[in-house]
Motif scaffolding. Structure first.
Motif, PDB file in Angstrom:
ATOM      1  N   LEU A 152       3.534   1.927   5.092  1.00  0.00           N
ATOM      2  CA  LEU A 152       3.404   0.470   4.993  1.00  0.00           C
ATOM      3  C   LEU A 152       2.093   0.032   4.372  1.00  0.00           C
ATOM      4  O   LEU A 152       2.034  -0.996   3.692  1.00  0.00           O
ATOM      5  N   VAL A 153       1.028   0.764   4.639  1.00  0.00           N
ATOM      6  CA  VAL A 153      -0.314   0.335   4.228  1.00  0.00           C
ATOM      7  C   VAL A 153      -1.056   1.524   3.630  1.00  0.00           C
ATOM      8  O   VAL A 153      -1.014   2.629   4.186  1.00  0.00           O
ATOM      9  N   ASN A 154      -1.716   1.289   2.526  1.00  0.00           N
ATOM     10  CA  ASN A 154      -2.656   2.251   1.941  1.00  0.00           C
ATOM     11  C   ASN A 154      -3.938   1.480   1.659  1.00  0.00           C
ATOM     12  O   ASN A 154      -4.101   0.876   0.601  1.00  0.00           O
ATOM     13  N   PHE A 155      -4.824   1.482   2.647  1.00  0.00           N
ATOM     14  CA  PHE A 155      -6.009   0.640   2.591  1.00  0.00           C
ATOM     15  C   PHE A 155      -7.052   1.254   3.528  1.00  0.00           C
ATOM     16  O   PHE A 155      -6.762   1.487   4.707  1.00  0.00           O
ATOM     17  N   PRO A 156      -8.259   1.545   3.062  1.00  0.00           N
ATOM     18  CA  PRO A 156      -9.260   2.175   3.938  1.00  0.00           C
ATOM     19  C   PRO A 156      -9.529   1.327   5.175  1.00  0.00           C
ATOM     20  O   PRO A 156      -9.764   0.126   5.080  1.00  0.00           O
ATOM     21  N   HIS A 157      -9.496   1.965   6.338  1.00  0.00           N
ATOM     22  CA  HIS A 157      -9.735   1.253   7.583  1.00  0.00           C
ATOM     23  C   HIS A 157     -10.128   2.262   8.655  1.00  0.00           C
ATOM     24  O   HIS A 157     -10.075   3.471   8.447  1.00  0.00           O
ATOM     25  N   ARG A 158     -10.472   1.743   9.847  1.00  0.00           N
ATOM     26  CA  ARG A 158     -10.894   2.614  10.938  1.00  0.00           C
ATOM     27  C   ARG A 158     -10.090   2.370  12.219  1.00  0.00           C
ATOM     28  O   ARG A 158      -9.360   3.213  12.658  1.00  0.00           O
ATOM     29  N   SER A 200       7.076   3.670  -0.758  1.00  0.00           N
ATOM     30  CA  SER A 200       8.063   2.835  -0.096  1.00  0.00           C
ATOM     31  C   SER A 200       7.977   1.392  -0.579  1.00  0.00           C
ATOM     32  O   SER A 200       6.901   0.866  -0.834  1.00  0.00           O
ATOM     33  N   GLN A 201       9.132   0.760  -0.683  1.00  0.00           N
ATOM     34  CA  GLN A 201       9.166  -0.649  -1.055  1.00  0.00           C
ATOM     35  C   GLN A 201       8.717  -1.548   0.086  1.00  0.00           C
ATOM     36  O   GLN A 201       8.618  -2.759  -0.087  1.00  0.00           O
ATOM     37  N   LEU A 202       8.451  -0.950   1.259  1.00  0.00           N
ATOM     38  CA  LEU A 202       8.017  -1.724   2.407  1.00  0.00           C
ATOM     39  C   LEU A 202       6.508  -1.911   2.446  1.00  0.00           C
ATOM     40  O   LEU A 202       5.983  -2.452   3.415  1.00  0.00           O
ATOM     41  N   MET A 203       5.807  -1.476   1.420  1.00  0.00           N
ATOM     42  CA  MET A 203       4.345  -1.554   1.435  1.00  0.00           C
ATOM     43  C   MET A 203       3.876  -2.989   1.649  1.00  0.00           C
ATOM     44  O   MET A 203       4.424  -3.939   1.093  1.00  0.00           O
ATOM     45  N   ARG A 204       2.840  -3.136   2.507  1.00  0.00           N
ATOM     46  CA  ARG A 204       2.286  -4.452   2.836  1.00  0.00           C
ATOM     47  C   ARG A 204       0.887  -4.575   2.256  1.00  0.00           C
ATOM     48  O   ARG A 204       0.111  -3.621   2.246  1.00  0.00           O
ATOM     49  N   GLU A 205       0.558  -5.774   1.831  1.00  0.00           N
ATOM     50  CA  GLU A 205      -0.783  -6.067   1.327  1.00  0.00           C
ATOM     51  C   GLU A 205      -1.606  -6.644   2.479  1.00  0.00           C
ATOM     52  O   GLU A 205      -1.254  -7.677   3.045  1.00  0.00           O
ATOM     53  N   PRO A 206      -2.709  -5.986   2.862  1.00  0.00           N
ATOM     54  CA  PRO A 206      -3.517  -6.502   3.974  1.00  0.00           C
ATOM     55  C   PRO A 206      -4.087  -7.881   3.672  1.00  0.00           C
ATOM     56  O   PRO A 206      -4.465  -8.194   2.537  1.00  0.00           O
ATOM     57  N   GLU A 207      -4.146  -8.703   4.713  1.00  0.00           N
ATOM     58  CA  GLU A 207      -4.713 -10.040   4.609  1.00  0.00           C
ATOM     59  C   GLU A 207      -6.071 -10.060   5.315  1.00  0.00           C
ATOM     60  O   GLU A 207      -6.181  -9.717   6.485  1.00  0.00           O
ATOM     61  N   GLU A 250       1.828  -9.053  18.791  1.00  0.00           N
ATOM     62  CA  GLU A 250       2.751 -10.129  18.434  1.00  0.00           C
ATOM     63  C   GLU A 250       3.308  -9.974  17.020  1.00  0.00           C
ATOM     64  O   GLU A 250       3.401 -10.929  16.244  1.00  0.00           O
ATOM     65  N   GLY A 251       3.688  -8.738  16.687  1.00  0.00           N
ATOM     66  CA  GLY A 251       4.335  -8.498  15.408  1.00  0.00           C
ATOM     67  C   GLY A 251       3.405  -8.326  14.232  1.00  0.00           C
ATOM     68  O   GLY A 251       3.867  -8.293  13.081  1.00  0.00           O
ATOM     69  N   TRP A 252       2.131  -8.212  14.502  1.00  0.00           N
ATOM     70  CA  TRP A 252       1.152  -7.990  13.435  1.00  0.00           C
ATOM     71  C   TRP A 252       0.336  -6.736  13.751  1.00  0.00           C
ATOM     72  O   TRP A 252       0.110  -6.406  14.922  1.00  0.00           O
ATOM     73  N   LEU A 253      -0.105  -6.066  12.703  1.00  0.00           N
ATOM     74  CA  LEU A 253      -1.081  -4.996  12.839  1.00  0.00           C
ATOM     75  C   LEU A 253      -2.446  -5.534  12.442  1.00  0.00           C
ATOM     76  O   LEU A 253      -2.572  -6.262  11.445  1.00  0.00           O
ATOM     77  N   TYR A 254      -3.437  -5.159  13.225  1.00  0.00           N
ATOM     78  CA  TYR A 254      -4.816  -5.552  12.941  1.00  0.00           C
ATOM     79  C   TYR A 254      -5.649  -4.286  12.776  1.00  0.00           C
ATOM     80  O   TYR A 254      -5.524  -3.338  13.566  1.00  0.00           O
ATOM     81  N   PHE A 255      -6.485  -4.261  11.763  1.00  0.00           N
ATOM     82  CA  PHE A 255      -7.315  -3.080  11.549  1.00  0.00           C
ATOM     83  C   PHE A 255      -8.633  -3.475  10.911  1.00  0.00           C
ATOM     84  O   PHE A 255      -8.772  -4.553  10.305  1.00  0.00           O
ATOM     85  N   TYR A 273      -8.706  -7.134   9.162  1.00  0.00           N
ATOM     86  CA  TYR A 273      -7.546  -7.408   8.322  1.00  0.00           C
ATOM     87  C   TYR A 273      -6.287  -7.400   9.191  1.00  0.00           C
ATOM     88  O   TYR A 273      -6.290  -6.886  10.314  1.00  0.00           O
ATOM     89  N   LYS A 274      -5.191  -7.936   8.621  1.00  0.00           N
ATOM     90  CA  LYS A 274      -3.917  -7.902   9.318  1.00  0.00           C
ATOM     91  C   LYS A 274      -2.777  -7.755   8.321  1.00  0.00           C
ATOM     92  O   LYS A 274      -2.901  -8.091   7.136  1.00  0.00           O
ATOM     93  N   VAL A 275      -1.654  -7.224   8.824  1.00  0.00           N
ATOM     94  CA  VAL A 275      -0.413  -7.204   8.053  1.00  0.00           C
ATOM     95  C   VAL A 275       0.725  -7.597   8.986  1.00  0.00           C
ATOM     96  O   VAL A 275       0.710  -7.283  10.182  1.00  0.00           O
TER      97      VAL A 275
END
Length: 675
Positions: free
Chosen positions: A645-651, A32-39, A657-662, A669-671
């Motif tokens: 949206l995300v392909n990044f190892p997490h648990r 998907s073009q919606l992929m996000r880079e974790p911060e 507030e409009g962000w994902l935290y993992f 991290y957040k996106v």
């Protein structure tokens, strides 16, 4: 509500996914073009946690306090018992921590968990510990180590419950097999008179090994112990032809003394803390902690004498315990010295009675994140695994406020702004008011004397045989708590705690022989996800498939129970959104009608059977599967495919507030999902 009440009038419904009619399936779109880079945000939790320890010569040849500290990697540390200075900090690369540390003439040894390797520090090696390898194939945990009179090192493992020996002269390992048939933990080990003694878990067996023949002989059960099921031989020490065995748990438990000459047990010494009994003094007396005080025990007379050295807090177990000459005016000759779990050290001099608890310079290590939850505006709460701890994170500035605490299983901020914390062990529920001063008498006191406890414990489910308060939800002025049982048991349950009155109810086996690992609530009904697994991985399961369930709070009865994916052992996440119950089992997401319990939609999002998570943000669902993938589901447009949206190892996963935290280990991290 009328429809639901009509449904309630019938009997409890139990469904199996194999009996349901086929439902529509959707497969996630990839690329998907919606992929996000974790911060990367940072590491919100860090503290000292010492596990195994001993007192042995350090780099200068003088006695030092040796301990293993958890971390990635774990470290083998030596501390000067006079100054608290750090003398050695050797990484145990590949190991997450080490419950087992012992000393022999050939060096100081540590056995790790995660990789179950044996490591050795030798004089002159500086901050380097040699990795001696894996003593027994297939093991993941070295629980215990001890050295015999010939300098050979013995160890006990999990999951095989095996005993091994390392010979420094030949650098070789010998596997002596399983100590007690069917017991997968060798929790403790000691050596005396050419024999090796092992203590097991999840039933408290003590076995004597004759290395010459390889034969294990079980010792008689100590009188007064009662049933050995669910108990562990947590600590073993052997001195002067006596075996000291503390049997119970990590909490204060009875200490028994076995005379190896007469083959008889003493009466139990109550309320002994672990993890060790000191080597004897010149008159044969040993020291240990009982009821929060360092005390001396004379095995010849049975007399116990206090020292005045009091240890505060919930955990009063010592990590290293032995003797050292300190060279201080108030501490002539030899003094009893030791360490505590959070890195402090203590000392006591039998001649003068001088005693003190002091800090050390052991470094704080990052803590793996166990729980994440949204707080108030621009606030996120993060709880730690094993070391524990609670941090509040300002999501705007990244500033972190850390408080020392126990292991946190779940966090929930309710509609009134109160934060609820589910804890391990003892399945305790805490109420935390963020607008008031922090004061945890057990873990991190704060404020002047008389400051009320905050967080305060409001519910303890240990008497109901529960260990983990694993999931939380708010429903009709109550806090719902999903639990995992303690020890070698099946059968978690559901507690409901009334916030106003403090009254509570608890139902064990709300799903027969399952633990409750996920909760959500809506309109007076609690929805849960259940796991077939119990308190230990050694517990044989009686069921094959995890289930979702619904529980009516007012009526106090289960409405329905639904097994989802055959052979997948848990429904690891559950949410209520858009009038639909969303449940995740393995990599498959189910939309379930809350009244009929019929599957409305089935979405296969990944390829693996890992536990996952669900978060809700801005009218959309975010679902984590495969330990790495996060998909966006739009319930308002059911024909729209899930978007990766995300392909990044997490648990762990949370939305706020409009962000994902993992989390990934100790990292957060957040996106941004506002677009």
């Amino acid at each position: 509500m009328a429809t639901r009440r009509a449904f309630l009038a019938g009997s409890t419904a139990v469904f199996s996914a194999t009996l349901l009619p086929p439902s529509p399936e959707a497969h996630a779109e990839s690329g998907s073009q919606l992929m996000r880079e974790p911060e990367f945000i940072g590491v919100p939790l860090a503290d000292v946690l010492l596990l195994g320890g001993t007192v042995a010569p350090g780099p200068s040849g003088k006695q030092a306090l040796w301990n293993a500290s958890t971390g990635k990697p774990a470290r083998l540390n030596a501390v000067d018992p006079t100054t608290g200075d750090l003398l050695v900090s050797a990484p145990l690369t590949g190991g997450d921590g080490a419950w087992s540390v012992t000393a022999a003439p050939s060096g100081v040894y540590a056995g790790t968990y995660g990789n179950a390797h044996l490591y050795r520090w030798t004089p002159g090696s500086g901050d380097v510990a040699e990795d001696l390898g894996l003593p027994v194939a297939g093991q993941t945990f070295i629980w215990s180590l001890a050295a015999d009179s010939e300098g050979r090192v013995w160890g006990g493992t999990f999951p095989g419950g095996r005993v091994f020996r390392f010979d420094p002269a030949t650098r070789s390992f010998t596997d002596f097999g399983q100590a007690v048939p069917g017991q997968t933990y060798v929790r403790s080990i000691a050596c005396s008179g050419g024999k090796v003694y092992t203590g097991s878990y999840a039933a408290a067996h003590i076995a004597e090994l004759d290395p010459a023949t390889g034969v294990f002989t079980e010792l008689p059960t100590p009188p007064g112990l009662g049933s050995i099921t669910g108990k562990q031989v947590y600590d073993l020490n052997a001195y002067d032809n006596r075996l000291y065995a503390r049997i119970g748990s990590d909490a204060p438990s009875p200490l028994f003394v076995f005379d190896l000459a007469t083959r008889t047990w003493s009466d139990p010494i109550p309320d002994a803390h672990g993890l060790s009994v000191s080597p004897p003094d010149e008159n044969g007396g040993v020291y240990f902690v009982q009821r929060g005080e360092l005390r001396r025990y004379d095995p010849a007379t049975g007399q116990i004498t206090g020292t005045g050295l009091i240890l505060d807090g919930k955990v009063q177990n010592v990590r290293a315990l032995g003797w050292a000459e300190l060279g201080l005016p108030d501490y002539p000759g030899r003094s009893v010295v030791g360490t505590l779990w959070r890195g402090d050290m203590f000392r006591y001099n039998p001649t003068t009675g001088a005693h003190a608890v002091l800090g050390t310079k052991i470094r704080r290590e990052p803590i793996d994140i166990q729980a994440i939850a949204a707080g108030g505006r621009r606030t996120l709460y993060v709880g730690g695994f094993l070391n524990g701890g609670l941090s509040s994170l300002n999501t705007s500035t990244g500033a972190v406020s850390f408080h020392r605490f126990g292991q946190i299983e779940a966090i929930l901020r309710d509609s009134e702004g109160t934060v609820w914390i589910g804890q391990y062990p003892d399945a305790r529920l805490f109420r935390y008011r963020p607008d008031q001063e922090w004061n945890s008498p057990e873990y991190s006191p704060g404020g002047p004397p008389g400051t009320p406890a905050n967080p305060e414990v409001v519910l303890t489910l240990k008497p109901q045989l529960q260990a983990r308060a694993r999931a939380l939800a708010e429903v009709d002025g109550k806090i719902a708590v999903g639990t995992v049982p303690e020890g070698n048991r099946l059968g978690g349950g559901l507690a409901l705690y009334d916030k106003d009155t403090g009254e509570w109810t608890f139902v064990r086996h709300v799903v027969q022989d399952m633990s409750v690992v996920a909760l959500a609530a809506d309109d007076g009904v609690v929805y849960g996800g259940a796991s077939i697994f119990g308190g230990l991985s050694t517990t044989p399961t009686t069921r094959k498939t995890g289930a979702a369930f619904a529980w009516d709070v007012e009526r106090g009865e289960k409405l329905w129970e639904l097994e989802l994916v055959e052979g997948i052992g848990a429904v690891s996440a559950i949410e209520v959104f858009g009038g639909v119950v969303w449940a995740l089992s393995g990599h498959t997401l189910f939309a379930i009608d809350p009244e009929s319990a019929q599957v409305l939609r089935r979405l296969k999002l990944g390829t693996r059977s890992n536990d996952g998570a669900i978060a809700v943000s801005r009218q959309k669902l975010y679902v984590s599967v495969d330990g790495a993938l996060i998909f966006r589901i739009d319930p308002l447009f059911p024909d729209r495919d899930p978007r990766l949206l995300v392909n990044f190892p997490h648990r762990r996963l949370a939305a706020h507030e409009g962000w994902l935290y993992f989390s990934r280990g100790p990292e957060l991290y957040k996106v941004d999902v506002r677009r």
